[in-house]
Design a protein around this motif. Structure first.
Motif, short mmCIF file in Angstrom:
data_model
loop_
_atom_site.label_atom_id
_atom_site.label_comp_id
_atom_site.label_asym_id
_atom_site.label_seq_id
_atom_site.Cartn_x
_atom_site.Cartn_y
_atom_site.Cartn_z
N MET A 1 0.43 9.36 32.94
CA MET A 1 0.51 10.81 33.08
C MET A 1 1.98 11.22 33.16
N LYS A 2 2.46 11.96 32.17
CA LYS A 2 3.85 12.39 32.15
C LYS A 2 4.06 13.54 33.12
N ILE A 3 5.19 13.51 33.83
CA ILE A 3 5.49 14.53 34.83
C ILE A 3 6.77 15.27 34.44
N TYR A 4 6.72 16.59 34.49
CA TYR A 4 7.89 17.43 34.25
C TYR A 4 8.33 18.01 35.59
N ASN A 5 9.60 17.80 35.95
CA ASN A 5 10.11 18.21 37.26
C ASN A 5 11.11 19.36 37.12
N GLN A 17 1.15 21.45 39.23
CA GLN A 17 0.30 22.10 38.21
C GLN A 17 -0.06 21.13 37.09
N PRO A 18 -1.35 20.90 36.85
CA PRO A 18 -1.75 20.19 35.63
C PRO A 18 -1.50 21.08 34.42
N VAL A 19 -0.97 20.51 33.34
CA VAL A 19 -0.59 21.31 32.17
C VAL A 19 -1.02 20.64 30.87
N ASP A 20 -1.14 21.46 29.82
CA ASP A 20 -1.35 20.95 28.47
C ASP A 20 -0.12 21.33 27.63
N ASP A 21 -0.17 21.06 26.33
CA ASP A 21 1.00 21.32 25.48
C ASP A 21 1.40 22.80 25.48
N HIS A 22 0.39 23.69 25.48
CA HIS A 22 0.70 25.12 25.50
C HIS A 22 1.43 25.50 26.79
N ASP A 23 0.94 25.00 27.92
CA ASP A 23 1.60 25.28 29.21
C ASP A 23 3.03 24.77 29.21
N MET A 45 6.31 20.26 40.09
CA MET A 45 5.90 19.10 39.31
C MET A 45 4.74 19.49 38.40
N ALA A 46 4.91 19.34 37.10
CA ALA A 46 3.86 19.61 36.14
C ALA A 46 3.33 18.29 35.58
N PHE A 47 2.03 18.09 35.70
CA PHE A 47 1.39 16.85 35.26
C PHE A 47 0.72 17.07 33.91
N LYS A 48 1.21 16.40 32.86
CA LYS A 48 0.63 16.55 31.52
C LYS A 48 -0.72 15.83 31.45
N GLN A 49 -1.74 16.58 31.02
CA GLN A 49 -3.09 16.02 30.88
C GLN A 49 -3.33 15.66 29.41
N GLU A 50 -3.70 14.43 29.16
CA GLU A 50 -3.92 13.98 27.80
C GLU A 50 -5.27 14.44 27.25
N ASN A 51 -6.26 14.54 28.12
CA ASN A 51 -7.59 14.98 27.70
C ASN A 51 -8.04 16.07 28.67
N TRP A 52 -7.72 17.30 28.34
CA TRP A 52 -7.89 18.45 29.23
C TRP A 52 -9.31 18.55 29.79
N SER A 98 -6.79 28.44 33.98
CA SER A 98 -8.04 28.11 33.29
C SER A 98 -8.71 26.91 33.96
N LEU A 99 -8.98 25.84 33.22
CA LEU A 99 -9.66 24.68 33.80
C LEU A 99 -8.80 24.02 34.88
N ALA A 100 -7.47 24.13 34.76
CA ALA A 100 -6.59 23.60 35.81
C ALA A 100 -6.73 24.40 37.10
N GLY A 101 -7.02 25.69 36.98
CA GLY A 101 -7.29 26.51 38.16
C GLY A 101 -8.58 26.10 38.83
N LEU A 102 -9.60 25.80 38.02
CA LEU A 102 -10.87 25.29 38.57
C LEU A 102 -10.64 23.96 39.27
N PHE A 103 -9.87 23.08 38.63
CA PHE A 103 -9.55 21.78 39.22
C PHE A 103 -8.88 21.94 40.58
N ALA A 104 -7.94 22.89 40.67
CA ALA A 104 -7.24 23.11 41.93
C ALA A 104 -8.21 23.57 43.02
N LEU A 105 -9.10 24.48 42.67
CA LEU A 105 -10.11 24.92 43.64
C LEU A 105 -10.98 23.75 44.08
#
Length: 208
Positions: A1-5, A17-23, A45-52, A98-105
């Motif tokens: 999982m790639k992390i952007y700091n 925040q979990p993120v995809d390419d658009h994020d 810290m943004a965590f890149k998700q490979e399979n959203w 979106s789905l990352a918001g659901l994941f956070a909840l």
């Protein structure tokens, strides 16, 4: 999982925040917007998700758009994130769009590590999620919820329930003792995701 700091690694507030390419393409703008909205110092810290659809789904569910079903990878994703949340002198906020918001909840029902949850336009239409919230208890002290005022105006029957579901989620969280802010944004689901997510994180920072 790639992390952007981003930001100050020594800051007491950590935004995750979990993120995809658009994020990822909008992250710098999101960070700048958070800085405009709050004077609090933070580390991001943004965590890149490979399979959203797989990585952020708490359980399996059939596809509601396109052909890709939802997996049940949220547990693994959460465990990876928690490995980097070990300094209990820091305050951790988990959020996303979106789905990352659901994941956070959902994550707030699994652990008490995250003091605040920033759920911008969360996919609370996800099959079975509102029922799950009713039967479990969140650990989040503060929650920010938002939705676009045109998001429920869709021909997709499942996603069209998002307005009803966000009201239910808001009520459930309040009844469970969370300090909840709910805000309407203008537009559909695809408008200003970076700005909406920035508002969510900034709100949590400003309430801390």
């Amino acid at each position: 999982m790639k992390i952007y700091n981003y930001g100050n690694p020594d800051a007491s507030f950590v935004l995750i925040q979990p993120v995809d390419d658009h994020d990822i393409s909008l992250l710098e703008n999101e960070i700048d917007e958070i800085k405009k909205l709050t004077g609090k110092d933070f580390y991001f810290m943004a965590f890149k998700q490979e399979n959203w659809n797989k990585d952020l789904s708490p359980w399996s569910a059939p596809a509601v758009f396109g052909n890709e079903d939802f997996g049940e990878g949220a547990n693994n994703t959460l465990n990876d994130i928690l490995k980097l949340c070990v300094d209990m002198n820091k305050t951790y906020f988990l959020g996303g769009y979106s789905l990352a918001g659901l994941f956070a909840l959902w994550a707030s029902f699994q652990t008490d590590v995250f003091t605040g949850i920033a759920a911008a336009s969360p996919s609370v239409w996800f099959p079975g999620f509102i029922e799950y919230m009713k039967n479990h208890k969140t650990n989040a002290k503060s929650v920010y919820l938002s939705l676009g005022d045109r998001e429920e105006k869709t021909k997709n029957a499942v996603m069209a329930t998002v307005g009803k579901c966000i009201y239910e989620a808001n009520e459930i969280l309040i009844n469970q003792g969370s300090d909840v802010i709910f805000e309407w944004n203008s537009g559909n689901h695809f408008k200003d995701s970076d700005i909406r997510t920035a508002k969510a994180f900034a709100d949590l920072l400003n309430r801390s």
